[in-house]
Write an enzyme that holds these catalytic residues in place. Structure first.
Site, short mmCIF file in Angstrom:
data_model
loop_
_atom_site.label_atom_id
_atom_site.label_comp_id
_atom_site.label_asym_id
_atom_site.label_seq_id
_atom_site.Cartn_x
_atom_site.Cartn_y
_atom_site.Cartn_z
N LYS A 117 -6.28 -2.22 -5.84
CA LYS A 117 -7.57 -2.84 -5.48
C LYS A 117 -7.99 -3.87 -6.53
CE LYS A 117 -9.34 0.12 -2.00
NZ LYS A 117 -10.44 0.79 -1.35
N LYS A 199 0.55 0.33 4.27
CA LYS A 199 -0.29 1.20 5.09
C LYS A 199 -1.34 0.40 5.88
CE LYS A 199 -4.26 2.92 2.50
NZ LYS A 199 -5.39 2.83 3.38
N LYS A 202 -8.45 -0.15 7.35
CA LYS A 202 -9.60 -0.57 8.15
C LYS A 202 -10.18 -1.88 7.62
CE LYS A 202 -12.52 3.01 6.75
NZ LYS A 202 -12.35 3.09 5.29
N1 AQP Z 1 -2.82 4.13 7.13
C1 AQP Z 1 -3.26 5.37 7.00
N2 AQP Z 1 -2.55 6.41 7.49
C2 AQP Z 1 -3.01 7.69 7.35
N3 AQP Z 1 -4.18 7.99 6.74
C3 AQP Z 1 -4.92 6.98 6.25
N4 AQP Z 1 -6.10 6.94 5.61
C4 AQP Z 1 -6.41 5.66 5.31
N5 AQP Z 1 -5.45 4.84 5.76
C5 AQP Z 1 -4.51 5.63 6.34
C6 AQP Z 1 -6.92 8.11 5.32
O1 AQP Z 1 -8.21 7.89 5.89
C7 AQP Z 1 -9.19 8.52 5.08
C8 AQP Z 1 -10.30 7.54 4.76
O2 AQP Z 1 -9.84 6.59 3.84
P1 AQP Z 1 -10.60 5.29 3.41
O3 AQP Z 1 -12.01 5.31 3.84
O4 AQP Z 1 -10.31 5.01 1.98
O5 AQP Z 1 -9.85 4.25 4.36
P2 AQP Z 1 -8.99 2.96 4.09
O6 AQP Z 1 -8.64 2.42 5.44
O7 AQP Z 1 -7.86 3.26 3.16
O8 AQP Z 1 -10.09 2.10 3.32
P3 AQP Z 1 -10.32 0.56 3.18
O9 AQP Z 1 -11.75 0.31 3.06
O10 AQP Z 1 -9.60 -0.17 4.26
O11 AQP Z 1 -9.75 0.28 1.82
P4 AQP Z 1 -8.29 -0.12 1.41
O12 AQP Z 1 -8.48 -1.45 0.78
O13 AQP Z 1 -7.88 0.97 0.46
O14 AQP Z 1 -7.48 -0.11 2.63
C9 AQP Z 1 -8.46 9.05 3.85
O15 AQP Z 1 -8.18 10.43 4.03
C10 AQP Z 1 -7.18 8.26 3.83
O16 AQP Z 1 -6.12 8.96 3.19
#
Ligand code: AQP
Length: 333
Positions: A117, A199, A202
């Site tokens: 990040k 991965k 969102k």
């Molecule tokens: N791709 C994924 N596959 C499986 N599990 C996932 N999680 C996130 N991405 C995947 C799980 O979802 C939960 C919430 O995580 P989060 O709010 O940190 O979601 P995110 O999509 O990773 O967040 P952002 O805002 O989009 O940030 P970044 O920049 O990190 O991608 C967690 O249990 C996570 O493991």
């Protein structure tokens, strides 16, 4: 719901950093739902976590409401679970400060999410981004949590939460429950549709075809899956050498409850077009009812805001007790 001592406690959260993606649903929310009958579950909209990236104050409130509504629409029952917004319970920030004093800079600097990040948000590498795992430890430890259902990417943070709990307990006695990390066997890391080596997020902005968002229209879901990257072998088979197809098989398996070998058999001799359509239909079948319920919940903001209150009150009651125990243990007067 109040915490029933005979049941184990589950805690997890999602950041209101955008509309949850299919990765969040499969890696986290599906498990949230599966656990709600057997455990005492707390599911949190972690709005304090999401401000490590700048949010527009005009829209942030609605983003928080949307995630709360998605939790409920996706089948988390507010009567059975404690569903709440993190900033409504001040004990999260309070315990987080205390735990900062039991966490080493070296540990936080090793977190891969911090490194990733920091690269992604070069213009705003704030101390919150660095201390993020400490707030996460506070979230979990406040409730005597036994199990934390998360996707693979959160494993390192939760291992640190366990270390912090063990370290604190060594000094002050058994204050915290050391939580177990619950990562699904299949679907713990759903990958980007156009780049199956990274991965699905969102907060995807570069290429919206990488992520399926839970509120995407059915035709958009189908079209994104049709465009998903595969390979030239034209065989629906799971394998390290086939990241795109394996990702789609994982999505299909998780959404339909079919095992991967059964799904491979189901698509034997079928072309990728047929396979991708089937994955799209499976996604629409799961997401459309959630979207309909979401629309209903969002049509009455007053009722939705009122729905948030009991969860926050119950969470606060439990969290305050733990915070008091921590204060007493440290010797605050
Ligand atoms: N791709 C994924 N596959 C499986 N599990 C996932 N999680 C996130 N991405 C995947 C799980 O979802 C939960 C919430 O995580 P989060 O709010 O940190 O979601 P995110 O999509 O990773 O967040 P952002 O805002 O989009 O940030 P970044 O920049 O990190 O991608 C967690 O249990 C996570 O493991």
């Amino acid at each position: 719901m109040s915490i029933d001592k005979s049941k184990k406690v589950v805690f997890s959260g999602i950041q209101p950093s955008g509309i949850p993606a299919l990765g969040n649903y499969i890696g986290a929310m599906m498990n949230f739902k599966a656990l709600q009958d057997e455990y005492d579950c707390l599911y949190c909209v972690v709005d304090l976590h999401a401000i490590t990236v700048r949010r527009d104050p005009k829209t942030y409130g609605d983003q928080i409401r949307r995630l709360f509504a998605i939790y409920v629409a996706a089948g988390l029952d507010p009567e059975k679970n404690i569903i709440f917004v993190q900033s409504h319970v001040p004990a999260h920030s309070q315990l987080s400060w205390i735990l900062n004093c039991y966490t080493y800079v070296g540990e936080l600097g090793r977190m891969t999410q911090f490194k990733d990040k920091s690269r992604k948000h070069e213009e705003n590498v704030n101390a919150g981004l660095f201390n993020y795992p400490v707030l996460q430890a506070a979230d979990v430890l406040l409730y005597g949590t036994h199990l934390v259902p998360v996707g693979q990417d959160q494993k390192q943070h939760l291992e640190l939460a366990r270390d912090i709990a063990i370290r604190f307990n060594k000094v002050y006695g058994k204050i915290f429950t050391v939580p177990e990390i619950l990562i699904p066997k299949v679907g713990a890391r759903i990958m980007k549709l156009q780049d199956p080596f990274h991965k699905m997020d969102k907060s995807e902005v570069e290429n919206l075809n990488n992520s399926i968002f839970l509120l995407d229209e059915p035709d958009v879901i189908i079209s994104k899956l049709r465009k998903a990257v595969t390979d030239s072998e034209a065989v629906v088979r799971y394998g390290e050498d086939k990241p795109g197809v394996s990702n789609l098989l994982t999505i299909y398996s998780c959404l339909t409850g079919t095992s991967i070998p059964d799904a491979e058999r189901e698509f034997e001799g079928k072309n990728y077009g047929f396979f991708k359509n089937a994955v799209g239909e499976a996604a629409v079948a799961v997401l459309e009812p959630i979207q309909n319920e979401y629309k209903r919940l969002m049509s009455d903001r007053g009722a939705l805001d009122a729905m948030m209150k009991p969860g926050a009150e119950k969470a606060e009651g439990i969290a305050k007790n733990m915070l008091k125990r921590v204060h007493d243990a440290i010797g605050f007067i």
